[in-house]
Scaffold this motif. Structure first.
Motif, PDB file in Angstrom:
ATOM      1  N   LEU A 106      74.587  41.031  18.412  1.00  0.00           N
ATOM      2  CA  LEU A 106      75.965  41.451  18.649  1.00  0.00           C
ATOM      3  C   LEU A 106      76.044  42.387  19.853  1.00  0.00           C
ATOM      4  O   LEU A 106      76.874  42.199  20.749  1.00  0.00           O
ATOM      5  CB  LEU A 106      76.532  42.146  17.408  1.00  0.00           C
ATOM      6  CG  LEU A 106      77.912  42.771  17.553  1.00  0.00           C
ATOM      7  CD1 LEU A 106      78.969  41.686  17.581  1.00  0.00           C
ATOM      8  CD2 LEU A 106      78.164  43.740  16.415  1.00  0.00           C
ATOM      9  N   LEU A 107      75.164  43.367  19.879  1.00  0.00           N
ATOM     10  CA  LEU A 107      75.163  44.332  20.985  1.00  0.00           C
ATOM     11  C   LEU A 107      74.753  43.677  22.304  1.00  0.00           C
ATOM     12  O   LEU A 107      75.316  43.991  23.358  1.00  0.00           O
ATOM     13  CB  LEU A 107      74.258  45.516  20.644  1.00  0.00           C
ATOM     14  CG  LEU A 107      74.775  46.414  19.523  1.00  0.00           C
ATOM     15  CD1 LEU A 107      73.703  47.401  19.091  1.00  0.00           C
ATOM     16  CD2 LEU A 107      76.042  47.133  19.940  1.00  0.00           C
ATOM     17  N   LYS A 108      73.773  42.754  22.248  1.00  0.00           N
ATOM     18  CA  LYS A 108      73.349  42.050  23.467  1.00  0.00           C
ATOM     19  C   LYS A 108      74.484  41.212  24.038  1.00  0.00           C
ATOM     20  O   LYS A 108      74.647  41.133  25.252  1.00  0.00           O
ATOM     21  CB  LYS A 108      72.157  41.136  23.189  1.00  0.00           C
ATOM     22  CG  LYS A 108      70.834  41.836  23.194  1.00  0.00           C
ATOM     23  CD  LYS A 108      69.677  40.849  23.188  1.00  0.00           C
ATOM     24  CE  LYS A 108      69.713  39.924  22.006  1.00  0.00           C
ATOM     25  NZ  LYS A 108      68.500  39.143  21.800  1.00  0.00           N
ATOM     26  N   SER A 109      75.254  40.582  23.161  1.00  0.00           N
ATOM     27  CA  SER A 109      76.342  39.733  23.644  1.00  0.00           C
ATOM     28  C   SER A 109      77.421  40.550  24.350  1.00  0.00           C
ATOM     29  O   SER A 109      78.072  40.057  25.263  1.00  0.00           O
ATOM     30  CB  SER A 109      76.952  38.929  22.488  1.00  0.00           C
ATOM     31  OG  SER A 109      77.678  39.769  21.625  1.00  0.00           O
ATOM     32  N   LYS A 110      77.575  41.781  23.952  1.00  0.00           N
ATOM     33  CA  LYS A 110      78.610  42.615  24.550  1.00  0.00           C
ATOM     34  C   LYS A 110      78.086  43.485  25.694  1.00  0.00           C
ATOM     35  O   LYS A 110      78.786  43.701  26.670  1.00  0.00           O
ATOM     36  CB  LYS A 110      79.235  43.495  23.462  1.00  0.00           C
ATOM     37  CG  LYS A 110      80.454  44.228  23.914  1.00  0.00           C
ATOM     38  CD  LYS A 110      81.230  44.812  22.775  1.00  0.00           C
ATOM     39  CE  LYS A 110      82.484  45.473  23.321  1.00  0.00           C
ATOM     40  NZ  LYS A 110      83.351  45.970  22.318  1.00  0.00           N
ATOM     41  N   TYR A 111      76.849  43.973  25.567  1.00  0.00           N
ATOM     42  CA  TYR A 111      76.318  44.944  26.540  1.00  0.00           C
ATOM     43  C   TYR A 111      75.037  44.477  27.245  1.00  0.00           C
ATOM     44  O   TYR A 111      74.414  45.265  27.937  1.00  0.00           O
ATOM     45  CB  TYR A 111      76.045  46.278  25.842  1.00  0.00           C
ATOM     46  CG  TYR A 111      77.286  46.895  25.252  1.00  0.00           C
ATOM     47  CD1 TYR A 111      78.195  47.543  26.069  1.00  0.00           C
ATOM     48  CD2 TYR A 111      77.537  46.823  23.894  1.00  0.00           C
ATOM     49  CE1 TYR A 111      79.342  48.106  25.534  1.00  0.00           C
ATOM     50  CE2 TYR A 111      78.672  47.380  23.355  1.00  0.00           C
ATOM     51  CZ  TYR A 111      79.573  48.021  24.176  1.00  0.00           C
ATOM     52  OH  TYR A 111      80.713  48.578  23.644  1.00  0.00           O
ATOM     53  N   ARG A 112      74.631  43.261  27.014  1.00  0.00           N
ATOM     54  CA  ARG A 112      73.402  42.710  27.589  1.00  0.00           C
ATOM     55  C   ARG A 112      72.170  43.444  27.046  1.00  0.00           C
ATOM     56  O   ARG A 112      72.242  44.194  26.100  1.00  0.00           O
ATOM     57  CB  ARG A 112      73.447  42.710  29.099  1.00  0.00           C
ATOM     58  CG  ARG A 112      74.708  42.038  29.624  1.00  0.00           C
ATOM     59  CD  ARG A 112      74.490  41.450  30.952  1.00  0.00           C
ATOM     60  NE  ARG A 112      75.750  40.895  31.411  1.00  0.00           N
ATOM     61  CZ  ARG A 112      75.873  39.659  31.819  1.00  0.00           C
ATOM     62  NH1 ARG A 112      74.838  38.872  31.834  1.00  0.00           N
ATOM     63  NH2 ARG A 112      77.029  39.213  32.215  1.00  0.00           N
ATOM     64  N   TYR A 113      71.034  43.237  27.673  1.00  0.00           N
ATOM     65  CA  TYR A 113      69.772  43.792  27.179  1.00  0.00           C
ATOM     66  C   TYR A 113      69.643  45.302  27.396  1.00  0.00           C
ATOM     67  O   TYR A 113      68.802  45.937  26.775  1.00  0.00           O
ATOM     68  CB  TYR A 113      68.579  43.075  27.824  1.00  0.00           C
ATOM     69  CG  TYR A 113      68.318  41.731  27.209  1.00  0.00           C
ATOM     70  CD1 TYR A 113      67.503  41.606  26.085  1.00  0.00           C
ATOM     71  CD2 TYR A 113      68.906  40.588  27.722  1.00  0.00           C
ATOM     72  CE1 TYR A 113      67.271  40.378  25.505  1.00  0.00           C
ATOM     73  CE2 TYR A 113      68.682  39.351  27.142  1.00  0.00           C
ATOM     74  CZ  TYR A 113      67.866  39.250  26.036  1.00  0.00           C
ATOM     75  OH  TYR A 113      67.642  38.039  25.452  1.00  0.00           O
ATOM     76  N   LEU A 114      70.469  45.879  28.249  1.00  0.00           N
ATOM     77  CA  LEU A 114      70.384  47.325  28.506  1.00  0.00           C
ATOM     78  C   LEU A 114      70.623  48.143  27.238  1.00  0.00           C
ATOM     79  O   LEU A 114      70.044  49.204  27.070  1.00  0.00           O
ATOM     80  CB  LEU A 114      71.386  47.728  29.589  1.00  0.00           C
ATOM     81  CG  LEU A 114      71.097  47.187  30.986  1.00  0.00           C
ATOM     82  CD1 LEU A 114      72.215  47.567  31.944  1.00  0.00           C
ATOM     83  CD2 LEU A 114      69.762  47.691  31.488  1.00  0.00           C
ATOM     84  N   ILE A 115      71.441  47.621  26.355  1.00  0.00           N
ATOM     85  CA  ILE A 115      71.722  48.356  25.110  1.00  0.00           C
ATOM     86  C   ILE A 115      70.479  48.428  24.229  1.00  0.00           C
ATOM     87  O   ILE A 115      70.254  49.418  23.543  1.00  0.00           O
ATOM     88  CB  ILE A 115      72.921  47.729  24.357  1.00  0.00           C
ATOM     89  CG1 ILE A 115      73.478  48.702  23.320  1.00  0.00           C
ATOM     90  CG2 ILE A 115      72.542  46.423  23.696  1.00  0.00           C
ATOM     91  CD1 ILE A 115      74.291  49.811  23.878  1.00  0.00           C
ATOM     92  N   LEU A 116      69.629  47.384  24.276  1.00  0.00           N
ATOM     93  CA  LEU A 116      68.394  47.412  23.487  1.00  0.00           C
ATOM     94  C   LEU A 116      67.428  48.455  24.034  1.00  0.00           C
ATOM     95  O   LEU A 116      66.708  49.105  23.271  1.00  0.00           O
ATOM     96  CB  LEU A 116      67.740  46.034  23.450  1.00  0.00           C
ATOM     97  CG  LEU A 116      68.558  44.935  22.768  1.00  0.00           C
ATOM     98  CD1 LEU A 116      67.778  43.638  22.749  1.00  0.00           C
ATOM     99  CD2 LEU A 116      68.984  45.341  21.378  1.00  0.00           C
ATOM    100  N   ASN A 117      67.426  48.627  25.352  1.00  0.00           N
ATOM    101  CA  ASN A 117      66.617  49.690  25.950  1.00  0.00           C
ATOM    102  C   ASN A 117      67.091  51.059  25.476  1.00  0.00           C
ATOM    103  O   ASN A 117      66.283  51.951  25.220  1.00  0.00           O
ATOM    104  CB  ASN A 117      66.660  49.620  27.476  1.00  0.00           C
ATOM    105  CG  ASN A 117      65.974  48.397  28.022  1.00  0.00           C
ATOM    106  OD1 ASN A 117      65.130  47.803  27.360  1.00  0.00           O
ATOM    107  ND2 ASN A 117      66.338  48.009  29.223  1.00  0.00           N
ATOM    108  N   LYS A 118      68.391  51.215  25.348  1.00  0.00           N
ATOM    109  CA  LYS A 118      68.951  52.480  24.862  1.00  0.00           C
ATOM    110  C   LYS A 118      68.535  52.729  23.410  1.00  0.00           C
ATOM    111  O   LYS A 118      68.171  53.840  23.040  1.00  0.00           O
ATOM    112  CB  LYS A 118      70.476  52.452  24.994  1.00  0.00           C
ATOM    113  CG  LYS A 118      71.149  53.771  24.751  1.00  0.00           C
ATOM    114  CD  LYS A 118      72.633  53.685  25.086  1.00  0.00           C
ATOM    115  CE  LYS A 118      73.311  55.017  24.879  1.00  0.00           C
ATOM    116  NZ  LYS A 118      74.747  54.944  25.203  1.00  0.00           N
ATOM    117  N   ILE A 119      68.562  51.684  22.598  1.00  0.00           N
ATOM    118  CA  ILE A 119      68.130  51.805  21.197  1.00  0.00           C
ATOM    119  C   ILE A 119      66.650  52.163  21.134  1.00  0.00           C
ATOM    120  O   ILE A 119      66.253  53.065  20.393  1.00  0.00           O
ATOM    121  CB  ILE A 119      68.410  50.496  20.419  1.00  0.00           C
ATOM    122  CG1 ILE A 119      69.917  50.303  20.241  1.00  0.00           C
ATOM    123  CG2 ILE A 119      67.706  50.503  19.067  1.00  0.00           C
ATOM    124  CD1 ILE A 119      70.298  48.959  19.664  1.00  0.00           C
TER     125      ILE A 119
END
Length: 109
Positions: A37-50
């Motif tokens: 869900l987060l990747k679809s909205k914010y791309r992979y950068l959000i996973l780096n933040k997590i």
């Protein structure tokens, strides 16, 4: 005879056993769904933040910190540790306050 109005939400009334939640793979699905869900909205950068938030959690003797990337979790012990900290990791993660509230509520319940 009067009609009684019972507004019972069975999902809120049911207590989930965390170990069964892990054994059935539901927590894995919940993490995967959240990441997708987060990747679809914010791309992979959000996973780096997590991942950065996971790595920066202060050490505590009773808390084993998950040091790997969130999507590489694959054993029950890692998911058990994630259960304890995911609310804090997701808190104010995005600029979308409504999405933040929905995510926190899902992990809180």
């Amino acid at each position: 005879m009067t009609k009684k109005n019972y507004n019972i939400n069975i999902y809120k009334a049911t207590v989930i056993d965390r170990m069964h939640h892990l054994d059935l793979g539901l927590y894995d699905h919940q993490i995967t769904f959240t990441c997708d869900l987060l990747k679809s909205k914010y791309r992979y950068l959000i996973l780096n933040k997590i991942d950065n938030r996971l790595a920066n959690i202060p050490r505590h003797s009773e808390l084993k910190i998950f040091k790997n990337e969130i999507q590489t979790a694959n054993i029950a012990n890692e998911y058990q540790n994630l259960i304890k900290i995911m609310i804090f990791v997701l808190d104010d993660l995005t600029e979308d306050n409504d999405l933040n509230k929905i995510l926190i509520k899902a992990y809180e319940d």
